[in-house]
Design a protein around this motif. Structure first.
Motif, PDB file in Angstrom:
ATOM      1  N   PHE A  28       2.089 -13.264  -2.197  1.00 16.49           N
ATOM      2  CA  PHE A  28       1.114 -12.720  -3.144  1.00 16.49           C
ATOM      3  C   PHE A  28       1.232 -11.198  -3.241  1.00 16.49           C
ATOM      4  O   PHE A  28       1.276 -10.632  -4.337  1.00 16.49           O
ATOM      5  CB  PHE A  28      -0.292 -13.133  -2.697  1.00 16.49           C
ATOM      6  CG  PHE A  28      -1.407 -12.441  -3.418  1.00 16.49           C
ATOM      7  CD1 PHE A  28      -1.553 -12.571  -4.791  1.00 16.49           C
ATOM      8  CD2 PHE A  28      -2.322 -11.658  -2.716  1.00 16.49           C
ATOM      9  CE1 PHE A  28      -2.595 -11.933  -5.461  1.00 16.49           C
ATOM     10  CE2 PHE A  28      -3.360 -11.024  -3.378  1.00 16.49           C
ATOM     11  CZ  PHE A  28      -3.498 -11.158  -4.750  1.00 16.49           C
ATOM     12  N   CYS A  29       1.314 -10.535  -2.099  1.00 15.07           N
ATOM     13  CA  CYS A  29       1.415  -9.078  -2.080  1.00 15.07           C
ATOM     14  C   CYS A  29       2.713  -8.595  -2.729  1.00 15.07           C
ATOM     15  O   CYS A  29       2.723  -7.616  -3.487  1.00 15.07           O
ATOM     16  CB  CYS A  29       1.326  -8.562  -0.651  1.00 15.07           C
ATOM     17  SG  CYS A  29      -0.304  -8.761   0.114  1.00 15.07           S
ATOM     18  N   LYS A  30       3.799  -9.282  -2.420  1.00 11.48           N
ATOM     19  CA  LYS A  30       5.086  -8.896  -2.998  1.00 11.48           C
ATOM     20  C   LYS A  30       5.092  -9.087  -4.509  1.00 11.48           C
ATOM     21  O   LYS A  30       5.665  -8.274  -5.244  1.00 11.48           O
ATOM     22  CB  LYS A  30       6.217  -9.687  -2.345  1.00 11.48           C
ATOM     23  CG  LYS A  30       6.556  -9.227  -0.934  1.00 11.48           C
ATOM     24  CD  LYS A  30       7.771  -9.960  -0.383  1.00 11.48           C
ATOM     25  CE  LYS A  30       8.217  -9.377   0.950  1.00 11.48           C
ATOM     26  NZ  LYS A  30       9.424 -10.053   1.493  1.00 11.48           N
ATOM     27  N   ASN A  31       4.447 -10.136  -4.979  1.00 12.33           N
ATOM     28  CA  ASN A  31       4.365 -10.374  -6.418  1.00 12.33           C
ATOM     29  C   ASN A  31       3.588  -9.277  -7.136  1.00 12.33           C
ATOM     30  O   ASN A  31       3.834  -8.993  -8.312  1.00 12.33           O
ATOM     31  CB  ASN A  31       3.717 -11.734  -6.709  1.00 12.33           C
ATOM     32  CG  ASN A  31       4.642 -12.896  -6.415  1.00 12.33           C
ATOM     33  OD1 ASN A  31       5.857 -12.732  -6.378  1.00 12.33           O
ATOM     34  ND2 ASN A  31       4.075 -14.073  -6.184  1.00 12.33           N
ATOM     35  N   LEU A  32       2.657  -8.656  -6.433  1.00 12.88           N
ATOM     36  CA  LEU A  32       1.888  -7.550  -6.997  1.00 12.88           C
ATOM     37  C   LEU A  32       2.624  -6.214  -6.873  1.00 12.88           C
ATOM     38  O   LEU A  32       2.163  -5.205  -7.402  1.00 12.88           O
ATOM     39  CB  LEU A  32       0.527  -7.438  -6.298  1.00 12.88           C
ATOM     40  CG  LEU A  32      -0.517  -8.511  -6.622  1.00 12.88           C
ATOM     41  CD1 LEU A  32      -1.772  -8.285  -5.791  1.00 12.88           C
ATOM     42  CD2 LEU A  32      -0.847  -8.508  -8.107  1.00 12.88           C
ATOM     43  N   THR A  35       3.062  -2.493  -1.087  1.00 15.49           N
ATOM     44  CA  THR A  35       3.670  -2.264   0.212  1.00 15.49           C
ATOM     45  C   THR A  35       2.540  -2.108   1.222  1.00 15.49           C
ATOM     46  O   THR A  35       1.406  -1.797   0.851  1.00 15.49           O
ATOM     47  CB  THR A  35       4.546  -0.998   0.219  1.00 15.49           C
ATOM     48  OG1 THR A  35       3.739   0.144  -0.123  1.00 15.49           O
ATOM     49  CG2 THR A  35       5.699  -1.117  -0.765  1.00 15.49           C
ATOM     50  N   GLY A  36       2.848  -2.329   2.488  1.00 15.12           N
ATOM     51  CA  GLY A  36       1.785  -2.156   3.472  1.00 15.12           C
ATOM     52  C   GLY A  36       1.993  -2.993   4.717  1.00 15.12           C
ATOM     53  O   GLY A  36       3.067  -3.546   4.960  1.00 15.12           O
ATOM     54  N   ARG A  37       0.909  -3.093   5.482  1.00 21.51           N
ATOM     55  CA  ARG A  37       0.949  -3.823   6.749  1.00 21.51           C
ATOM     56  C   ARG A  37      -0.370  -4.566   6.902  1.00 21.51           C
ATOM     57  O   ARG A  37      -1.439  -3.940   6.914  1.00 21.51           O
ATOM     58  CB  ARG A  37       1.164  -2.852   7.909  1.00 21.51           C
ATOM     59  CG  ARG A  37       1.366  -3.513   9.267  1.00 21.51           C
ATOM     60  CD  ARG A  37       1.533  -2.486  10.370  1.00 21.51           C
ATOM     61  NE  ARG A  37       2.701  -1.648  10.181  1.00 21.51           N
ATOM     62  CZ  ARG A  37       2.653  -0.336   9.964  1.00 21.51           C
ATOM     63  NH1 ARG A  37       1.494   0.275   9.897  1.00 21.51           N
ATOM     64  NH2 ARG A  37       3.761   0.359   9.816  1.00 21.51           N
ATOM     65  N   ILE A  38      -0.303  -5.890   7.026  1.00 19.05           N
ATOM     66  CA  ILE A  38      -1.495  -6.717   7.156  1.00 19.05           C
ATOM     67  C   ILE A  38      -1.334  -7.629   8.362  1.00 19.05           C
ATOM     68  O   ILE A  38      -0.269  -8.201   8.586  1.00 19.05           O
ATOM     69  CB  ILE A  38      -1.724  -7.580   5.898  1.00 19.05           C
ATOM     70  CG1 ILE A  38      -1.910  -6.690   4.664  1.00 19.05           C
ATOM     71  CG2 ILE A  38      -2.934  -8.493   6.072  1.00 19.05           C
ATOM     72  CD1 ILE A  38      -1.924  -7.456   3.359  1.00 19.05           C
ATOM     73  N   ILE A  39      -2.389  -7.746   9.146  1.00 21.13           N
ATOM     74  CA  ILE A  39      -2.419  -8.686  10.269  1.00 21.13           C
ATOM     75  C   ILE A  39      -3.389  -9.805   9.905  1.00 21.13           C
ATOM     76  O   ILE A  39      -4.504  -9.558   9.446  1.00 21.13           O
ATOM     77  CB  ILE A  39      -2.869  -7.994  11.567  1.00 21.13           C
ATOM     78  CG1 ILE A  39      -1.873  -6.903  11.962  1.00 21.13           C
ATOM     79  CG2 ILE A  39      -2.999  -9.020  12.703  1.00 21.13           C
ATOM     80  CD1 ILE A  39      -2.329  -6.061  13.139  1.00 21.13           C
ATOM     81  N   VAL A  40      -2.936 -11.026  10.109  1.00 21.63           N
ATOM     82  CA  VAL A  40      -3.748 -12.210   9.842  1.00 21.63           C
ATOM     83  C   VAL A  40      -3.933 -12.964  11.152  1.00 21.63           C
ATOM     84  O   VAL A  40      -2.974 -13.182  11.900  1.00 21.63           O
ATOM     85  CB  VAL A  40      -3.072 -13.132   8.806  1.00 21.63           C
ATOM     86  CG1 VAL A  40      -3.932 -14.373   8.554  1.00 21.63           C
ATOM     87  CG2 VAL A  40      -2.809 -12.384   7.505  1.00 21.63           C
ATOM     88  N   LYS A  86       7.788  -0.829   2.886  1.00 24.23           N
ATOM     89  CA  LYS A  86       7.933  -2.281   2.763  1.00 24.23           C
ATOM     90  C   LYS A  86       6.584  -2.971   2.866  1.00 24.23           C
ATOM     91  O   LYS A  86       5.562  -2.342   3.146  1.00 24.23           O
ATOM     92  CB  LYS A  86       8.871  -2.811   3.856  1.00 24.23           C
ATOM     93  CG  LYS A  86      10.292  -2.260   3.773  1.00 24.23           C
ATOM     94  CD  LYS A  86      11.155  -2.837   4.885  1.00 24.23           C
ATOM     95  CE  LYS A  86      12.579  -2.311   4.802  1.00 24.23           C
ATOM     96  NZ  LYS A  86      13.444  -2.872   5.870  1.00 24.23           N
ATOM     97  N   MET A  87       6.599  -4.275   2.658  1.00 22.42           N
ATOM     98  CA  MET A  87       5.398  -5.090   2.791  1.00 22.42           C
ATOM     99  C   MET A  87       5.561  -6.047   3.956  1.00 22.42           C
ATOM    100  O   MET A  87       6.515  -6.823   4.008  1.00 22.42           O
ATOM    101  CB  MET A  87       5.169  -5.884   1.501  1.00 22.42           C
ATOM    102  CG  MET A  87       3.838  -6.650   1.465  1.00 22.42           C
ATOM    103  SD  MET A  87       2.416  -5.567   1.333  1.00 22.42           S
ATOM    104  CE  MET A  87       1.432  -6.124   2.746  1.00 22.42           C
ATOM    105  N   HIS A  88       4.637  -5.972   4.909  1.00 19.91           N
ATOM    106  CA  HIS A  88       4.653  -6.863   6.063  1.00 19.91           C
ATOM    107  C   HIS A  88       3.298  -7.561   6.175  1.00 19.91           C
ATOM    108  O   HIS A  88       2.254  -6.913   6.103  1.00 19.91           O
ATOM    109  CB  HIS A  88       4.910  -6.086   7.357  1.00 19.91           C
ATOM    110  CG  HIS A  88       6.235  -5.401   7.419  1.00 19.91           C
ATOM    111  ND1 HIS A  88       7.410  -6.071   7.658  1.00 19.91           N
ATOM    112  CD2 HIS A  88       6.572  -4.094   7.262  1.00 19.91           C
ATOM    113  CE1 HIS A  88       8.416  -5.220   7.645  1.00 19.91           C
ATOM    114  NE2 HIS A  88       7.937  -4.012   7.408  1.00 19.91           N
ATOM    115  N   VAL A  89       3.317  -8.868   6.344  1.00 14.40           N
ATOM    116  CA  VAL A  89       2.118  -9.635   6.677  1.00 14.40           C
ATOM    117  C   VAL A  89       2.464 -10.460   7.899  1.00 14.40           C
ATOM    118  O   VAL A  89       3.374 -11.301   7.850  1.00 14.40           O
ATOM    119  CB  VAL A  89       1.668 -10.548   5.526  1.00 14.40           C
ATOM    120  CG1 VAL A  89       0.413 -11.322   5.927  1.00 14.40           C
ATOM    121  CG2 VAL A  89       1.402  -9.732   4.259  1.00 14.40           C
TER     122      VAL A  89
END
Length: 322
Positions: A28-32, A35-40, A86-89
């Motif tokens: 979802f984030c990449k489609n938008l 970039t960033g860092r998210i912890i789930v 980059k984008m990291h989840v």
């Protein structure tokens, strides 16, 4: 006018299939184009994301439309360029590592300190029966902290529980906890209550929200942030610089990571020492064979290592033969 936004947020809310959610959320984030860092984790979300104003609005609207995350308080900064490369989840056991995993003892969805809006925190912080407690790590509060705040000698938030005994003398005081965005205070204040502290509060939205809504008054120095900005200004009322160069002792607000990746220490370093030491904290790190090239920022992006095909083939063959 800034072209991009950077969003800082967290939410303690149960996610039933957190690992799958992390996978889906990355897409979802990449489609938008974020970039960033998210912890789930099963206990919720903790993130900083950056992108165009339109993409960030879509991101916020989408999360707010989910009943689990409707209450998220996004802190929004306008920036000239994205704050990440980059984008990291990532799925983890906690959204902020504390080691306090027993929900019967610490559960921010059930009990935390009383939340104080920035203006209420400002009005209350100088009362005689109040103690202001910084629950962040050394490198963070060395860069900036509230005037007269109590700080703890911890390298990581997971060290916080060990320091509770050092605060016993303040059990009859009003404890006002604070951190960058509020997430650490949720668990820190809950632990303080569990350990017998009676009157515990926390700065809602953390230092970042305090700067936006209360002018940052009496926050001395800069606020460390977990993106390629490394630090941001908070105090627009009575700003001062309190941090000093690790190498020479000169007043400086510049925070960097050591150019030696095996050290990677967070520390403050003036530009002169940065040039002299090539972004390293010591001569030993400066002489290290893996030292990264210092470009003056002290921020380094992890570079993926090429796959060693021969080594991988050898491992696979070995597994098949076992």
């Amino acid at each position: 006018m800034a072209k991009y936004n950077t969003l800082l947020y967290y939410c303690y809310s149960t996610i039933a299939d957190a690992e799958q959610y992390a996978t889906d959320h990355l897409k979802f984030c990449k489609n938008l184009g974020l970039t960033g860092r998210i912890i789930v984790a099963e206990e919720g979300l903790n993130g900083t994301v950056s992108g165009s104003a339109e993409s960030c609005k879509t991101y916020m609207d989408t999360l707010h439309a989910d009943p689990r995350f409707a209450g998220i308080d996004f802190k929004v900064d306008e920036v000239e360029e994205p704050s990440f490369i980059k984008m990291h989840v990532r799925y983890k056991s906690e959204i902020v590592h504390s080691g306090l995993r027993d929900p019967n003892i610490i559960n921010p969805q059930l009990q935390t300190g009383k939340h104080l809006d920035p203006k209420d925190f400002l009005a209350m912080k100088d009362d005689e029966d109040v103690v202001i407690l910084d629950v962040r790590s050394n490198y963070e509060h060395n860069l900036g902290r509230f005037k007269n705040a109590i700080t703890l000698d911890i390298d990581n938030f997971r060290d916080f529980p060990e320091k509770i005994n050092e605060l016993a003398q303040y059990k009859d005081k009003k404890i006002l906890t604070y951190c960058t965005g509020g997430i650490k205070c949720e668990k820190a204040s809950a632990l303080l209550l569990h350990e017998g502290f009676k009157d515990v509060y926390q700065l809602h939205g953390g230092i970042i929200k305090y700067g936006k809504e209360a002018g940052g008054e009496d926050f001395e120095g800069k606020c460390y942030v977990f993106d390629n900005r490394l630090s941001v200004d908070v105090n627009h009322v009575n700003p001062v610089v309190i941090s000093t160069c690790f190498n020479c002792g000169k007043i400086t607000h510049k925070m960097i990571n050591c150019a030696n990746p095996e050290c990677n220490e967070h520390f403050t370093q003036c530009d002169e020492c940065g040039d002299k030491m090539e972004g390293c904290c010591s001569d030993a790190c400066k002489a290290h064979p893996r030292k990264r090239e210092y470009d003056g920022t002290g921020y380094y992006v992890k570079v993926p290592q090429p796959v060693n095909v021969d080594k991988k083939r050898k491992i696979v063959t070995q597994m098949l033969n076992e």
